[in-house]
Each structure stands twice: as C-alpha cells, then as structure tokens.
Design an enzyme around this catalytic site. Sequence first.
Site, PDB file in Angstrom:
ATOM      1  N   ARG B 149      29.348  71.095  33.711  1.00 50.67           N
ATOM      2  CA  ARG B 149      29.940  69.869  33.034  1.00 50.67           C
ATOM      3  C   ARG B 149      29.580  68.754  34.458  1.00 50.67           C
ATOM      4  O   ARG B 149      29.844  67.434  34.633  1.00 50.67           O
ATOM      5  CB  ARG B 149      31.025  69.297  33.680  1.00 50.67           C
ATOM      6  CG  ARG B 149      32.267  70.553  32.184  1.00 50.67           C
ATOM      7  CD  ARG B 149      33.932  70.072  32.142  1.00 50.67           C
ATOM      8  NE  ARG B 149      33.908  70.996  30.886  1.00 50.67           N
ATOM      9  CZ  ARG B 149      34.172  70.440  29.973  1.00 50.67           C
ATOM     10  NH1 ARG B 149      34.205  69.063  29.525  1.00 50.67           N
ATOM     11  NH2 ARG B 149      35.510  71.397  28.877  1.00 50.67           N
ATOM     12  N   ASP B 180      30.680  61.276  26.781  1.00 51.36           N
ATOM     13  CA  ASP B 180      30.178  61.018  28.238  1.00 51.36           C
ATOM     14  C   ASP B 180      28.126  61.386  28.392  1.00 51.36           C
ATOM     15  O   ASP B 180      27.033  60.515  29.173  1.00 51.36           O
ATOM     16  CB  ASP B 180      30.449  61.695  29.477  1.00 51.36           C
ATOM     17  CG  ASP B 180      31.827  60.757  30.121  1.00 51.36           C
ATOM     18  OD1 ASP B 180      32.109  59.890  29.389  1.00 51.36           O
ATOM     19  OD2 ASP B 180      32.890  61.489  30.853  1.00 51.36           O
ATOM     20  N   LYS B 206      28.286  66.161  19.602  1.00 44.62           N
ATOM     21  CA  LYS B 206      29.500  67.421  20.245  1.00 44.62           C
ATOM     22  C   LYS B 206      30.408  67.147  20.738  1.00 44.62           C
ATOM     23  O   LYS B 206      30.698  66.091  21.018  1.00 44.62           O
ATOM     24  CB  LYS B 206      28.037  68.753  20.875  1.00 44.62           C
ATOM     25  CG  LYS B 206      28.602  69.570  21.516  1.00 44.62           C
ATOM     26  CD  LYS B 206      29.419  69.635  22.341  1.00 44.62           C
ATOM     27  CE  LYS B 206      30.224  68.984  23.236  1.00 44.62           C
ATOM     28  NZ  LYS B 206      30.118  68.991  24.653  1.00 44.62           N
ATOM     29  N   THR B 207      31.685  67.605  19.326  1.00 41.81           N
ATOM     30  CA  THR B 207      33.030  67.584  20.635  1.00 41.81           C
ATOM     31  C   THR B 207      34.249  68.262  19.750  1.00 41.81           C
ATOM     32  O   THR B 207      33.774  67.371  18.534  1.00 41.81           O
ATOM     33  CB  THR B 207      33.436  66.187  20.987  1.00 41.81           C
ATOM     34  OG1 THR B 207      34.490  67.024  21.584  1.00 41.81           O
ATOM     35  CG2 THR B 207      33.235  65.234  20.094  1.00 41.81           C
ATOM     36  N   ASP B 209      36.739  68.228  19.599  1.00 44.95           N
ATOM     37  CA  ASP B 209      37.323  66.886  19.483  1.00 44.95           C
ATOM     38  C   ASP B 209      37.601  65.233  18.825  1.00 44.95           C
ATOM     39  O   ASP B 209      38.235  64.839  18.205  1.00 44.95           O
ATOM     40  CB  ASP B 209      37.833  66.004  21.139  1.00 44.95           C
ATOM     41  CG  ASP B 209      38.573  67.077  21.521  1.00 44.95           C
ATOM     42  OD1 ASP B 209      38.807  68.132  21.375  1.00 44.95           O
ATOM     43  OD2 ASP B 209      38.582  66.810  23.306  1.00 44.95           O
ATOM     44  N   TYR B 420      41.220  77.254  23.335  1.00 44.66           N
ATOM     45  CA  TYR B 420      40.149  78.501  23.682  1.00 44.66           C
ATOM     46  C   TYR B 420      40.055  79.224  22.375  1.00 44.66           C
ATOM     47  O   TYR B 420      38.233  79.211  22.178  1.00 44.66           O
ATOM     48  CB  TYR B 420      39.948  78.985  24.578  1.00 44.66           C
ATOM     49  CG  TYR B 420      40.103  78.012  25.799  1.00 44.66           C
ATOM     50  CD1 TYR B 420      39.406  78.229  26.551  1.00 44.66           C
ATOM     51  CD2 TYR B 420      42.187  77.471  26.077  1.00 44.66           C
ATOM     52  CE1 TYR B 420      39.439  77.177  27.391  1.00 44.66           C
ATOM     53  CE2 TYR B 420      42.057  76.959  27.624  1.00 44.66           C
ATOM     54  CZ  TYR B 420      40.490  76.929  28.182  1.00 44.66           C
ATOM     55  OH  TYR B 420      40.712  76.395  29.740  1.00 44.66           O
ATOM     56  N   GLY B 422      39.507  78.441  18.954  1.00 49.86           N
ATOM     57  CA  GLY B 422      38.765  77.441  18.220  1.00 49.86           C
ATOM     58  C   GLY B 422      37.434  77.076  18.416  1.00 49.86           C
ATOM     59  O   GLY B 422      36.845  76.142  18.651  1.00 49.86           O
TER      60      GLY B 422
END
Lengths: 545, 545
Positions: B149, B180, B206-207, B209, B420, B422
Amino acid sequence: MATGRNVSVYSPLQTSRLDHDLPLPSVLKAPFDIVDGPPSSAAGNPDEIAKLFPNMFGQPSAKAVPSASPKNTGPVKIGVVLSGGQAPGGHNVICGIFDHLHQKQDGSKIYGFMGGPAGIMNCKYTELTSEFVHAYRNQGGFDMIRSGRDKIETPEQFKKAEETVTKLDLDGLVVIGGDDSNTNACLLAENFRQKNLKTKVIGCPKTIDGDLKCKEVPVSFGFDTACKIYAEMIGNVMTDARSTGKYYHFVRLMGRAASHITLECALQTHPNISIIGEEVASQKQTLRNVTDYITDVICKRAKTGYNYGVILIPEGLIDFIPEVQKLIAELNEILAHDVIDEAGLWKSKLNEQSKILFDFLPQAIQEQLLLERDPHGNVQVAKIETEKMLISMVETELEKRKLAGVYEGHFKGQSHFFGYEGRCGMPTNFDASYCYALGYAAAALLCSGKTGLISSVANLAAPVEDWTVGGTALTSLMDVERRHGKFKPVIKKAMVELDGAPFSKFASLREDWALNNRYISPGPIQFVGPESYAINHTLLLELGA
Amino acid sequence: MATGRNVSVYSPLQTSRLDHDLPLPSVLKAPFDIVDGPPSSAAGNPDEIAKLFPNMFGQPSAKAVPSASPKNTGPVKIGVVLSGGQAPGGHNVICGIFDHLHQKQDGSKIYGFMGGPAGIMNCKYTELTSEFVHAYRNQGGFDMIRSGRDKIETPEQFKKAEETVTKLDLDGLVVIGGDDSNTNACLLAENFRQKNLKTKVIGCPKTIDGDLKCKEVPVSFGFDTACKIYAEMIGNVMTDARSTGKYYHFVRLMGRAASHITLECALQTHPNISIIGEEVASQKQTLRNVTDYITDVICKRAKTGYNYGVILIPEGLIDFIPEVQKLIAELNEILAHDVIDEAGLWKSKLNEQSKILFDFLPQAIQEQLLLERDPHGNVQVAKIETEKMLISMVETELEKRKLAGVYEGHFKGQSHFFGYEGRCGMPTNFDASYCYALGYAAAALLCSGKTGLISSVANLAAPVEDWTVGGTALTSLMDVERRHGKFKPVIKKAMVELDGAPFSKFASLREDWALNNRYISPGPIQFVGPESYAINHTLLLELGA
C-alpha cells in the site's frame, strides 16, 4: 406451514441442480430383498442396553441383496422428520425415501413432519407430493419441512407420538438426525413395538460435525459438503495471507464436541497451525500451553521472514481444556452466591490455579465470563469467541518476547468464524448421492418390516454402483451413561482418534506446514468435472483408500 | 523474495484451472494497431488538471483496430506492479501482459516489482519467466509478486522510481490498482515524460469494491468474483435462516467507500433488508432511522409468522451517517484533551445531538469508542463491528416495543462479516477473461508508445470475442480536491447512483423481499457449464443488457 419453494426464485445453479441425475448403488437398481446378517450386541454395557431395549437389543444387521422374486408389501404410509441442526443433503434423503416408495410401492403416502420432532408430537405434517419434493432435489437446507431441536422423552411426549402415528396409520417413520436423535429414534422404535403399534422406525446419520460414525456407518451426511465450504474459505484466506504478508488469520470452525471438521479442513488446506481438541484433552494441555505453542510457531516463522499465517481452531476448544472447565465451574458457584466487587476481592474465592488462569485471560474475556450469563445464571461458554481470545493472548505473549529480545516480527491477528455458511450449502455430488442412497435404503428397510435400525450405506470409496446398502441395529451403537442415578442410553460421539489415519497423516505433516507454506486452495465446490466426485480426506483415509 | 508456487501443493481444481483456456477479444487475436480517438478533458476542473498534468492532459483515447500491417516495435522491457488490496484476477492481468509480449514482441523482458510500489522504489523485482507466470494462471490472490500500500508521492520517492526504471531500462510500467494507484500511475507517467525518460505508464482498474468505473471502464476487476463468493455465503445463510426459522442474520460486507458490493449481493440473493450507504447519506438518515427501519420490518415479519431473516450492511455504513461522523470528531477532540471520568461528566462536552446519539449506542460500542484508539489517538471507526452494533440496538428497540405491546415475536441476531474470504478467490470465468484482456491491452498500449492511459475493455455484455479494447486518458477520469491549501488530483470514486439501473431495480423489489421470502441461493462459483459465464447483475443492468 410448508415453505414450498417458488421456482421463480431459483438461481441458475439451483435450477440446474434440480435435474442432476442421482445414481443409485447397483443393488438398489435391480430387484432386491433385505436379508438378515449376524445378531448384534452394544458398544458398551450390553446388559444395561438389553434392559433398556428389550425388544430391540441384539437385532441382526440387515443387507440389501439381489433377488429374483423380491417381496412387495404393497402401498405403505411413511412419516419423515428432520431433527436438529441442518446438514447439506437432508432433502435428498427425503427424495430417496420418496422415490423408493414411488417406484416400488406404488400408492404409498409420505408425510413430512414440520419443524422437527415437535411436528410428530403436535401432528403437524404435510403430505409430500412428487412436485413438492422435486423442488428440493439436490438443494441445501432443511426448509422443505424445516427442523427442530425438541425431543420426545417424557411419557406424555411418547403418548403424543403414539397418537400421531396411530391417527396417520403410519407403517414407518424415518428420523434424520445426529447421535441424540438416533438414540431417540431407537427409544421410539422400542416404545411402538412394546405398545404393539405397527409403526417401525429407521434412523439416518446426519451431522456436519462428523461425530456420528462407526464401521457400518462410515460417515454422517453433510460433513463432506460443510468441510468443503469451509475449506474454500480457508484457502481464500490463505492466499490473502500470503499475498499481503501481514496478517495471522485465526479461523474458528464449527464442531463443538469433536474436531473432525478442523482436522478435515487442515488436510484439505495445510494451514500453519491446527488445534485438535482431542489432542489438547489427551495431553491435558492448559490454555497457556496452547498459547505458547501458537506463539512459538509465530516466532519461528518471523525468523524466516514470514509474519503471516493461518491458524484453525475448533469451536469446542475450551471444552477440551480441563483447567478452563474448572474455572468456569468455580465462577458459576461464585456468581450464584457472591458479589463481584470492583477491587477484585472476590477472586480470593477461586482456587490458586483458576486465579492464575483468570488473570491470564484477556480483559474482554474476563468481562464476558463475569457479565454474560444464560437464563440459569451460568457463564455462557458457547458465546466465547475463542479465536479473538487466542489472538489477544498471543499478542500479549509476543509483546513480552519482544521486550525480552527474542522476537522481532510484527503481528496482526484477524479473526473469523465459519459456521452457518456451511450447514446449508448445496450438497456436493458425494453428499447428494450418499443421502439419496440413505433415504432409499431407509424406505426399503421399513418396507421389509425392519425397525430400530440406522440406514447404512458403505464401501464409499468405490464408485456409487458398488456401494453396499443395509441397516445396523441402533442398539449396537449404544452405551449407557449414568445421569441422576439412572442409566441413560447414548450413542457415543465418535471423536478424532489420535492413532487413526487422518490424525496420523496430519501429525506427520504439521511441522512442515507450520514453518513452510504448503497452503492449498481447494476453491469452490464444483458439480461438473472430475473434481466434482472427490470425497473428503477423512473418509478416504479411514477407509484405507 | 518471490513466493513461487510449488505445483505439488495445488488442489485438483487449482490444477485444472491452470489449463483453462483464456479467450481473447477478436480484435486482439488478429493483427491490430492502436489508433487515437478524440481528445479528452477531465471529470471536473479541467483547468486545474491541465496545470497538474501539462504533458498528459487532453490525451486522446486509444483503440485497438484490425490492421493489415501492424507496427512492431521489437522487444521491449516492461515492469508490472500490484498495488493495494487483492482482487481476484490480478494474476491474469500479468498473464495477459506476458502473453502479448511473448507472442507479438518476442525477446521482451518483464519484471514484476515485489510487494507493491515499494518494490519500484527499492528496485526489488523478479524477472517473470514463462514457467513462473504459468503457475499463477487463473489463480486467486496477488502472491505471484505480492502487493503493498505504499505510495510514490514525495520528490525523493519519485527520484527512486526514476532510478529504478532507468537502471532496468524500462520501456513501460503497468500499475494494477484502484483509484489512488491509478492517480499515482498518471503522476508517474507525467513525471517520467517531464524528465524525458522513455518509460511509459499504463494503469489497470482493480478493486473488488467496484467503485472505480466510468463509461470506458465499465467495471473494475475482482468485483464479479468477490460478489459471487459473498453471495454464495449469503445464500447459504438464507437457507439456514429459513430452515431453522429463528435467527436474524446481520451480514456486514466489505466495501468501505461505496455500497456496490452490498447492492450486487442483494440483487443476487434477495435479502429481507439491505442498507445502501449512499441512500442513507442522501436522505441524511440517523442511526436511529436505520435502526427503526430494520425494527419495523422485523415487527411486520413477526406478524406474518416470520421470526427470521437476512440483513445486509455495507462495511462503510457508519461513514455515511453524518451524526456519527460528528460524534466521532467531537470524541477525538475530547479524548485528546480531557479525562474520561467514570461518572460521565465528560459527556457535557458533547453537543446535545451527539450526547443523545452516544447514549443510544450499545455499551460495548461506547466502550470501544472510548478505549480503542489508533496510533494518532483517534477513535478507530474501522474497527466498529457495525453488524453487532445494529443487532444490539434493534434488540433494545424490540424490547421496548414488546413492553408497549406492539411486538410479540422473538428475536435472535447472528452476526457475520464477509471480507477477506472474497478478495483472493479463484477468479470467475468473467474476471479471468476480463483481466487477461486488460493485461493484453495494457501491453499493446505500451508497445504502441501510449502513456498515462488506463487499459479499457468494454462491450462486456457481449461474448468475449466482441469485446472492444483500448485505453482511456487517466486525466479524463480526474477532478481535483483541495487538501492543505493545495489542489490534489483524484479519480472520484464511483458511488452507487440512486437513479441508476441497479439501485432502481433493487428499490422496486425490496418491499416484496422484506416481507415475503424471495431468497435465492446462487451456490458456489462454477467454472464449467452455462452458469459459469454469467456476469454480475450490476454490470449487466448498467450496460442496459
């Protein structure tokens, strides 16, 4: 009230599973008869079991064998009940019963008792039709007729059950349940026989915990599916742990009495640490021993640069630790009679070992022990989140070691509990076929006049067509326990055997798994393709396959 | 240190997935060129974005089109980095990059930067060989080169990045990350161009969410798989709820900023209640409003005999409730300067509304707010177990209603957090193909000299062969935010749109779902068969399919 499903609310996979073909063992596909095997005894105290079950004790096992001229009793009336916690495959047992009667005893009726044994006592039932049953074929859950945890125990309750089976003119009753429910099934069988009622009773072995098994009943249904669902999640969490490199995942798994689920998931996924309750109990380990073991592995891993890992913990861990049991007993005493003062003077009432243990516990757990009680005022052991407790204790121990200069890693714990997710998944191909055969066999046993048996399908490492089918005297699985000065019959829970093949394999590999990363990700259960017919490791190893 | 996998620790499914054939869009299968589209602007404040990205701003989009004589640049050197939280499919992006270079620019080299952007700054990398890459094909996780990160933000950090790309003589760099990380990718692209370095930079969306998307990038990878994993679990829990008839399952789902995951899971499974954060915020709901809404539904259900249900809650719920944000801000102030006295006198420092809210919170949450702080002394909002908090508040409210005689049901809450599990599952066939195309496109864009674009694969409701492939100027996704008196570029998170098709569909059905049971159990992700190619509801509805 039945919860009859509306096909408009099926997922594509649910719909496709409705039409999944259920293979039958060869012996059930051709004409067959049920023949007797040798007489049986009991798992322990046969004299007492004989006294408790004068009509059932000693019954021979039964076996389906090919027959040129099978007996046919004509149409029958059969009831079925789901008892206790859900396990994937329960609906297929009912499908098996239904299909057998439909195919071989045309004109038969099947009644599903609603909401567990209470449905028998209150005569709440629904007649199962072809269309109704079909909607649940290969589907997870027990929602076709729901389940319940009531027991038929008192003379009044037995009387109600007698009234129901008489009113419905039942030839037979299939009880789908765990160890307690099958004990209950045998008591019902004994009682009906004693009262000269025609209703026969056959049990079916159900529990995801995997602790109802013996030679003739190699596995309880639902264990295969539940473990594979948990293993999918564990495998994903492992990949996550390895990818981020910064979390220790503490995963608590369902299974209060025995640690079969934890052991099976370990064999499927190769976690760094798996705590097996039976080993903890056999070695009389303390909570500190368990904490130290975990902490030691974490320290060793930190030295090789791994500050992450996955740790499996059985739900029932605390029940396996004698000192914790002792502390809780003392706390129950103190909470019942004394005031818990802020200054902690009450602690002087604990014996020395319990006091040390209490002080060793994380504050949150101390508070939980003192504050949360069940309706009887007792500490609620089941509510303790063991995985969080261990994270906190390991953290404290690692901080000490850091100060002492023997640990230089970094530790972040993540807690998980995998439980309800596994009880109602769609059954694997194995559980789907196994349950179908169990149900088919149960109906066949009833139609041949058998009672007090548990449906038994074996030779499970072979292809389905070669599975053997029969019944085993429920009394042969029983022993007695003394409760309130009386002998009570029990089917002993099958615990993880420390000299058995599954544990031995685990024990021979765990050191490698602890320090190196041998993670395996089983992925989601597949219903098509070669992987879809794999059987769980525990069963394969126990069968010597 | 690479975590190179040993095939001896693959599950059968992992092994079979290694050989799963990855289809490519037709345009990428035949010879193609990258051509420019119209010039671009910014999502907001184009003048400021133009100042921040003088070299990147206004770049045209790019598109792959068939070509009789495609340009070939010869061998190139490309770096790739995984940034931020895992999402299923990341490995396939790398496979796509690798295969493109291997097939079209023979002799190229690919370097994987280890552990996220820190790997770029510290020049920690591994050269990706065919064998190495193959071992991660269609596998979950980011463990091939791990993630991290860290951000490349300060002049020193940019300098380090420049040193690395110069040392490795990189022609290009692919940054696989969320909003980000893609903003960061654009800053890198701008910086390299400004310094006249040859290294081009391409981002990939990518995410799990699902909050990084726009017209040209219809979905971020990983969302499809993660939602299907959560939906499997939710479906199982629903079947459990209906089978036992006695639990309300409160399921918290990952997704801090936006509620896409909760909405998608709701569309897949039809829970009784789903809280969508964006709606809560837009209606300026209080925590009491949310509690009352849940309690009302529970009371209505009790009247029709249902004392069970399933409730979905987005992880970020608290962040959407203005009064909670206010309380936390005040608490941070008070905790920094005052003593929290047992008698509660400190509460007088809260404003009236915050005091009422604090007293409304369950005791455990009150304690958590006061006791658990992050290293800066702030309340740890992320650690609040919203699902447990809501259970406790609903329980209290139901007790009041019971006393008032308006509720006669029984309520037992069960809490779950699906997170976690998923992030690291094996990618669905959709994510596997989508990522492969994204990676293939990213490499093609780099080879054609593009920089500051995000790889864009669209027309996703069509079969893979008809997908369109190209790149979109990262600056066209950007707006500015004012932080510490300076404009900072940001890619705005895509929130759930309350007038969008997915939310509208949900809103039109939720009353029916609340009171009747329309549960759907999607079951485990399948990799074979017609169901295995289904796309998530959100994407399909947004595409108007």
